[in-house]
Design a protein around this motif. Structure first.
Motif, PDB file in Angstrom:
ATOM      1  N   LEU A 118     -19.306 -14.783 -99.131  1.00  0.00           N
ATOM      2  CA  LEU A 118     -19.838 -13.555 -99.705  1.00  0.00           C
ATOM      3  C   LEU A 118     -20.235 -12.577 -98.603  1.00  0.00           C
ATOM      4  CD1 LEU A 118     -20.776 -11.924-102.155  1.00  0.00           C
ATOM      5  CD2 LEU A 118     -22.970 -13.124-102.021  1.00  0.00           C
ATOM      6  N   LEU A 119     -20.819 -13.095 -97.533  1.00  0.00           N
ATOM      7  CA  LEU A 119     -21.203 -12.240 -96.417  1.00  0.00           C
ATOM      8  C   LEU A 119     -19.983 -11.611 -95.761  1.00  0.00           C
ATOM      9  CD1 LEU A 119     -24.001 -14.434 -94.773  1.00  0.00           C
ATOM     10  CD2 LEU A 119     -24.289 -12.470 -96.294  1.00  0.00           C
ATOM     11  N   ARG A 120     -18.908 -12.377 -95.650  1.00  0.00           N
ATOM     12  CA  ARG A 120     -17.678 -11.837 -95.072  1.00  0.00           C
ATOM     13  C   ARG A 120     -17.121 -10.715 -95.934  1.00  0.00           C
ATOM     14  NH1 ARG A 120     -16.551 -17.331 -93.674  1.00  0.00           N
ATOM     15  NH2 ARG A 120     -15.315 -17.605 -95.576  1.00  0.00           N
ATOM     16  N   VAL A 121     -17.156 -10.901 -97.251  1.00  0.00           N
ATOM     17  CA  VAL A 121     -16.657  -9.871 -98.162  1.00  0.00           C
ATOM     18  C   VAL A 121     -17.478  -8.586 -98.030  1.00  0.00           C
ATOM     19  CG1 VAL A 121     -16.401  -9.248-100.596  1.00  0.00           C
ATOM     20  CG2 VAL A 121     -15.653 -11.496 -99.804  1.00  0.00           C
ATOM     21  N   SER A 122     -18.772  -8.759 -97.775  1.00  0.00           N
ATOM     22  CA  SER A 122     -19.650  -7.587 -97.645  1.00  0.00           C
ATOM     23  C   SER A 122     -19.506  -6.906 -96.287  1.00  0.00           C
ATOM     24  CB  SER A 122     -21.111  -8.000 -97.848  1.00  0.00           C
ATOM     25  OG  SER A 122     -21.565  -8.802 -96.776  1.00  0.00           O
ATOM     26  N   GLY A 123     -18.668  -7.486 -95.416  1.00  0.00           N
ATOM     27  CA  GLY A 123     -18.435  -6.887 -94.106  1.00  0.00           C
ATOM     28  C   GLY A 123     -19.373  -7.379 -93.033  1.00  0.00           C
ATOM     29  N   MET A 124     -20.181  -8.377 -93.329  1.00  0.00           N
ATOM     30  CA  MET A 124     -21.148  -8.888 -92.356  1.00  0.00           C
ATOM     31  C   MET A 124     -20.525  -9.997 -91.519  1.00  0.00           C
ATOM     32  SD  MET A 124     -24.922 -10.587 -93.014  1.00  0.00           S
ATOM     33  CE  MET A 124     -25.539  -9.084 -93.762  1.00  0.00           C
ATOM     34  N   GLY A 125     -20.725  -9.929 -90.202  1.00  0.00           N
ATOM     35  CA  GLY A 125     -20.242 -10.992 -89.347  1.00  0.00           C
ATOM     36  C   GLY A 125     -19.587 -10.483 -88.080  1.00  0.00           C
ATOM     37  N   PRO A 126     -19.075 -11.393 -87.265  1.00  0.00           N
ATOM     38  CA  PRO A 126     -18.535 -11.034 -85.951  1.00  0.00           C
ATOM     39  C   PRO A 126     -17.364 -10.055 -86.021  1.00  0.00           C
ATOM     40  CG  PRO A 126     -18.861 -13.414 -86.139  1.00  0.00           C
ATOM     41  CD  PRO A 126     -19.033 -12.848 -87.518  1.00  0.00           C
ATOM     42  N   ASP A 127     -17.318  -9.183 -85.037  1.00  0.00           N
ATOM     43  CA  ASP A 127     -16.181  -8.296 -84.811  1.00  0.00           C
ATOM     44  C   ASP A 127     -15.968  -8.290 -83.301  1.00  0.00           C
ATOM     45  OD1 ASP A 127     -14.539  -6.025 -84.221  1.00  0.00           O
ATOM     46  OD2 ASP A 127     -15.047  -5.164 -86.168  1.00  0.00           O
ATOM     47  N   PRO A 128     -15.134  -9.204 -82.791  1.00  0.00           N
ATOM     48  CA  PRO A 128     -15.007  -9.378 -81.336  1.00  0.00           C
ATOM     49  C   PRO A 128     -14.630  -8.113 -80.576  1.00  0.00           C
ATOM     50  CG  PRO A 128     -13.998 -11.214 -82.495  1.00  0.00           C
ATOM     51  CD  PRO A 128     -14.345 -10.193 -83.539  1.00  0.00           C
ATOM     52  N   GLN A 129     -13.748  -7.307 -81.163  1.00  0.00           N
ATOM     53  CA  GLN A 129     -13.318  -6.103 -80.441  1.00  0.00           C
ATOM     54  C   GLN A 129     -14.473  -5.119 -80.305  1.00  0.00           C
ATOM     55  OE1 GLN A 129      -9.806  -4.255 -82.035  1.00  0.00           O
ATOM     56  NE2 GLN A 129      -9.815  -2.589 -80.556  1.00  0.00           N
ATOM     57  N   ALA A 130     -15.189  -4.865 -81.399  1.00  0.00           N
ATOM     58  CA  ALA A 130     -16.337  -3.962 -81.334  1.00  0.00           C
ATOM     59  C   ALA A 130     -17.432  -4.538 -80.450  1.00  0.00           C
ATOM     60  CB  ALA A 130     -16.871  -3.695 -82.741  1.00  0.00           C
ATOM     61  N   ALA A 131     -17.631  -5.846 -80.534  1.00  0.00           N
ATOM     62  CA  ALA A 131     -18.684  -6.484 -79.742  1.00  0.00           C
ATOM     63  C   ALA A 131     -18.413  -6.363 -78.250  1.00  0.00           C
ATOM     64  CB  ALA A 131     -18.816  -7.949 -80.139  1.00  0.00           C
ATOM     65  N   THR A 132     -17.160  -6.513 -77.855  1.00  0.00           N
ATOM     66  CA  THR A 132     -16.821  -6.398 -76.434  1.00  0.00           C
ATOM     67  C   THR A 132     -17.171  -5.018 -75.903  1.00  0.00           C
ATOM     68  OG1 THR A 132     -15.037  -8.030 -76.593  1.00  0.00           O
ATOM     69  CG2 THR A 132     -14.928  -6.463 -74.766  1.00  0.00           C
ATOM     70  N   ASP A 133     -16.820  -3.994 -76.656  1.00  0.00           N
ATOM     71  CA  ASP A 133     -17.135  -2.636 -76.225  1.00  0.00           C
ATOM     72  C   ASP A 133     -18.642  -2.406 -76.214  1.00  0.00           C
ATOM     73  OD1 ASP A 133     -15.983   0.256 -75.761  1.00  0.00           O
ATOM     74  OD2 ASP A 133     -17.585   0.490 -77.245  1.00  0.00           O
ATOM     75  N   ALA A 134     -19.326  -2.880 -77.258  1.00  0.00           N
ATOM     76  CA  ALA A 134     -20.778  -2.680 -77.340  1.00  0.00           C
ATOM     77  C   ALA A 134     -21.493  -3.360 -76.178  1.00  0.00           C
ATOM     78  CB  ALA A 134     -21.306  -3.199 -78.672  1.00  0.00           C
ATOM     79  N   TRP A 135     -21.098  -4.586 -75.841  1.00  0.00           N
ATOM     80  CA  TRP A 135     -21.740  -5.284 -74.728  1.00  0.00           C
ATOM     81  C   TRP A 135     -21.482  -4.585 -73.408  1.00  0.00           C
ATOM     82  CZ3 TRP A 135     -25.755  -8.028 -74.854  1.00  0.00           C
ATOM     83  CH2 TRP A 135     -26.022  -8.934 -75.890  1.00  0.00           C
ATOM     84  N   GLN A 136     -20.302  -4.027 -73.236  1.00  0.00           N
ATOM     85  CA  GLN A 136     -20.029  -3.268 -72.009  1.00  0.00           C
ATOM     86  C   GLN A 136     -20.967  -2.074 -71.904  1.00  0.00           C
ATOM     87  OE1 GLN A 136     -15.825  -2.403 -72.354  1.00  0.00           O
ATOM     88  NE2 GLN A 136     -15.222  -4.338 -71.394  1.00  0.00           N
ATOM     89  N   ARG A 137     -21.177  -1.383 -73.015  1.00  0.00           N
ATOM     90  CA  ARG A 137     -22.100  -0.241 -73.018  1.00  0.00           C
ATOM     91  C   ARG A 137     -23.532  -0.697 -72.741  1.00  0.00           C
ATOM     92  NH1 ARG A 137     -22.194   0.835 -78.175  1.00  0.00           N
ATOM     93  NH2 ARG A 137     -23.639   2.575 -77.861  1.00  0.00           N
ATOM     94  N   ILE A 138     -23.927  -1.807 -73.364  1.00  0.00           N
ATOM     95  CA  ILE A 138     -25.283  -2.333 -73.171  1.00  0.00           C
ATOM     96  C   ILE A 138     -25.507  -2.717 -71.711  1.00  0.00           C
ATOM     97  CG2 ILE A 138     -26.804  -4.277 -73.704  1.00  0.00           C
ATOM     98  CD1 ILE A 138     -25.564  -4.185 -76.578  1.00  0.00           C
ATOM     99  N   ASP A 139     -24.573  -3.465 -71.131  1.00  0.00           N
ATOM    100  CA  ASP A 139     -24.713  -3.886 -69.737  1.00  0.00           C
ATOM    101  C   ASP A 139     -24.828  -2.681 -68.803  1.00  0.00           C
ATOM    102  OD1 ASP A 139     -24.585  -6.523 -70.503  1.00  0.00           O
ATOM    103  OD2 ASP A 139     -22.488  -6.804 -69.921  1.00  0.00           O
ATOM    104  N   THR A 140     -23.966  -1.693 -69.016  1.00  0.00           N
ATOM    105  CA  THR A 140     -23.991  -0.501 -68.171  1.00  0.00           C
ATOM    106  C   THR A 140     -25.307   0.239 -68.322  1.00  0.00           C
ATOM    107  OG1 THR A 140     -21.587  -0.238 -68.284  1.00  0.00           O
ATOM    108  CG2 THR A 140     -22.867   1.707 -67.698  1.00  0.00           C
ATOM    109  N   PHE A 141     -25.771   0.377 -69.559  1.00  0.00           N
ATOM    110  CA  PHE A 141     -27.008   1.108 -69.827  1.00  0.00           C
ATOM    111  C   PHE A 141     -28.204   0.399 -69.206  1.00  0.00           C
ATOM    112  CE2 PHE A 141     -30.329   3.082 -72.399  1.00  0.00           C
ATOM    113  CZ  PHE A 141     -29.858   4.375 -72.571  1.00  0.00           C
ATOM    114  N   LEU A 142     -28.279  -0.916 -69.393  1.00  0.00           N
ATOM    115  CA  LEU A 142     -29.408  -1.666 -68.829  1.00  0.00           C
ATOM    116  C   LEU A 142     -29.395  -1.618 -67.307  1.00  0.00           C
ATOM    117  CD1 LEU A 142     -29.577  -4.815 -71.140  1.00  0.00           C
ATOM    118  CD2 LEU A 142     -31.189  -2.905 -71.054  1.00  0.00           C
ATOM    119  N   ASN A 143     -28.235  -1.747 -66.714  1.00  0.00           N
ATOM    120  CA  ASN A 143     -28.173  -1.662 -65.258  1.00  0.00           C
ATOM    121  C   ASN A 143     -28.562  -0.280 -64.760  1.00  0.00           C
ATOM    122  OD1 ASN A 143     -27.413  -4.191 -64.017  1.00  0.00           O
ATOM    123  ND2 ASN A 143     -25.516  -4.050 -65.174  1.00  0.00           N
TER     124      ASN A 143
END
Length: 252
Positions: free
Chosen positions: A217-242
Motif C-alpha cells: 500500500l505504501l508503494r502504491v501511495s508513492g512512498m519509499g526509496p527512489d535511488p536516482q533521486a536519492a543519489t542527487d539529493a545526497w550529493q547536494r546535502i554533502d556539498t552543502f554541509l561541507n
C-alpha cells in the motif's frame, strides 16, 4: 576497507542540562581516521531508530561528519512517545527540541568535533530540523520531506543555511518545496531547495520501512526509496554541509 562504527551513547546529563528528558540515549557514528570533524545531529523518522536510520548516520560518518542520532523515543518507545513527539514537531515546542539541543551540545563540546554542527532530519525529523534551523544553535540544516510549521516566516527569520529535498509524488506535502523556497527567499536565508518529480515520501531511505503487510500500500501511495533521486539529493546535502560546516573541503 574500514567503515564507521555506530555506538550507543548516554545523552542523559546533556539533556537534563538542556531542560529535556531525564533519560536520553543516542547513537554516535565516528568517521574513520583522525579528527576533529564537523558534527551533524541526525533526527530520525516517525518509526524511530531503525536499521535504515542507523545506516543514514553511518553514511554521514563515511562522508566525514561526526554523526549523532538522539533517540527521541528513549523514555517509552514508539507507542508511548510518537504522539507527543509528532505534536512537538508540528507545534515547534516540546521536550524533543531540548533533546535535540542536548545532542548538539554533546557534539559541540566533544574534542572530536570542530565546534561547527549541523542538523539533518527525515520525515518527522525533517520538521524538527526545519524548526531547529531557526534556533540559533546550528550552522546548517538539512530538511528531508519535513512538514512546514504554521508560522513559517517567523521560524525562518534568523535561520541558518538550509538545504531541503521533497518528492513531487508526496501527496502529504504537495507544494511544500515551493512554499519553503519562497519563505527562505523572503528571509534572505542561504538555501538550496529541490523537488524531485519521480520521488515520493521517504525517498532517501535505502530500503522499505513500516509493517511488512502495509508495504504494498505504501508503494502504491508513492512512498519509499527512489535511488536516482536519492543519489542527487545526497550529493547536494554533502556539498552543502561541507560548504557551511567544513569550508576548506567545500571549496576543494
Amino acid at each position: 576497507m574500514s567503515v564507521p562504527v555506530l555506538r550507543a551513547v548516554d545523552l542523559g546529563r546533556a539533556s537534563v542540562l538542556a531542560g529535556g528528558s531525564g533519560r536520553l540515549t543516542g547513537y554516535l557514528a565516528r568517521p574513520v581516521g583522525r579528527g576533529p570533524w564537523p558534527g551533524v545531529v541526525v533526527v530520525h523518522e516517525a518509526l524511530g531508530v531503525d536499521e535504515v536510520m542507523r545506516r543514514q548516520a553511518v553514511r554521514l560518518a563515511r562522508a566525514g561528519f561526526l554523526a549523532l542520532m538522539p533517540d527521541l523515543f528513549t523514555r517509552g518507545g514508539v507507542a508511548r512517545c510518537l504522539v507527543a513527539t509528532m505534536r512537538a514537531a508540528l507545534s515547534g515546542r516540546g521536550r524533543a527540541y531540548q533533546d535535540i539541543e542536548a545532542a548538539r551540545t554533546f557534539l559541540a563540546d566533544s574534542p572530536e568535533c570542530t565546534g561547527r554542527v549541523g542538523v539533518i532530519g527525515f520525515c518527522m525529523g525533517g520538521a524538527f530540523a526545519l524548526v531547529s534551523a531557526g534556533s540559533g544553535g546550528f550552522d546548517a540544516a538539512c530538511v528531508n520531506y519535513g512538514v512546514l510549521p504554521k508560522e513559517l516566516d517567523a521560524v525562518l527569520a534568523a535561520a541558518c543555511p538550509v538545504v531541503a529535498s521533497y518528492g513531487g509524488r508526496d501527496r502529504m506535502l504537495k507544494g511544500a518545496a515551493a512554499r519553503l523556497d519562497s519563505a527562505l527567499d523572503r528571509a534572505g536565508v542561504v538555501h538550496d531547495v529541490k523537488e524531485y518529480p519521480t520521488a515520493g515520501h521517504a525517498f532517501l531511505n535505502d530500503a522499505e520501512v513500516g509493517p511488512r503487510l502495509l508495504r504494498p500500500l505504501l508503494r502504491v501511495s508513492g512512498m519509499g526509496p527512489d535511488p536516482q533521486a536519492a543519489t542527487d539529493a545526497w550529493q547536494r546535502i554533502d556539498t552543502f554541509l561541507n560548504t557551511h560546516l567544513n569550508p576548506r573541503k567545500g571549496e576543494s
